[in-house]
Design a protein around this motif. Sequence first.
Motif, PDB file in Angstrom:
ATOM      1  N   SER A 131      66.219  44.077 -18.529  1.00  0.00           N
ATOM      2  CA  SER A 131      66.085  43.140 -19.650  1.00  0.00           C
ATOM      3  C   SER A 131      67.372  42.344 -19.848  1.00  0.00           C
ATOM      4  N   ARG A 132      67.232  41.215 -20.500  1.00  0.00           N
ATOM      5  CA  ARG A 132      68.407  40.384 -20.810  1.00  0.00           C
ATOM      6  C   ARG A 132      69.419  41.164 -21.644  1.00  0.00           C
ATOM      7  N   VAL A 133      68.914  41.918 -22.600  1.00  0.00           N
ATOM      8  CA  VAL A 133      69.799  42.742 -23.430  1.00  0.00           C
ATOM      9  C   VAL A 133      70.535  43.765 -22.564  1.00  0.00           C
ATOM     10  N   GLY A 134      69.811  44.349 -21.616  1.00  0.00           N
ATOM     11  CA  GLY A 134      70.424  45.313 -20.700  1.00  0.00           C
ATOM     12  C   GLY A 134      71.498  44.680 -19.832  1.00  0.00           C
ATOM     13  N   TRP A 136      73.334  42.004 -20.561  1.00  0.00           N
ATOM     14  CA  TRP A 136      74.506  41.710 -21.395  1.00  0.00           C
ATOM     15  C   TRP A 136      75.239  42.981 -21.814  1.00  0.00           C
ATOM     16  N   ARG A 137      74.481  44.023 -22.154  1.00  0.00           N
ATOM     17  CA  ARG A 137      75.104  45.284 -22.560  1.00  0.00           C
ATOM     18  C   ARG A 137      75.978  45.835 -21.426  1.00  0.00           C
TER      19      ARG A 137
END
Length: 166
Positions: A131-134, A136-137
Amino acid sequence: MSPSYKLTAVLFGIGVTLHNLEEAMYLVRWARSHLKLRFEPNPKIYWVLTSLVSVMIWIPIVGVCVSKESPHFQSALSGFALAMAINAVLPHLVISLVKHSYSPGAGTGMLFNLPLGVLLIHAQLSAHSISRVGVWREAVLYALLLAVGTFGSLYGAHAILAARRA
């Protein structure tokens, strides 16, 4: 990952290596004449540290190029790309503008590290492997690890030298 991603990764590695070479050769002398530092910068420490950062950058690049599916190498590379893209702007570009003097590393950072770093992160975001959040994280985590390790080593090495002189 596509051949274009791998090529971008290799070009990024070359850019980071050139950036670090420029810093190792000129940053200490420039910093001594343009900045007020709490310690006397040591050229040998900068050579060692910039060499280590260059080696560390190449580990995920080689991993991305030889591993069939390498999400950990891609995440590490995105983190390094984020750190080096930020580094191109802050401190190099900002200090150059504030001091009205070319800060060694500003040109190579803006020419190589910023655009190629953005391309690497964009490619990982577009790959939809996580995921995009993953993305960036993990990029922020690896960028913080690189920054803390680099600055910790820099200040630690100078503190050890200062203690040995005392």
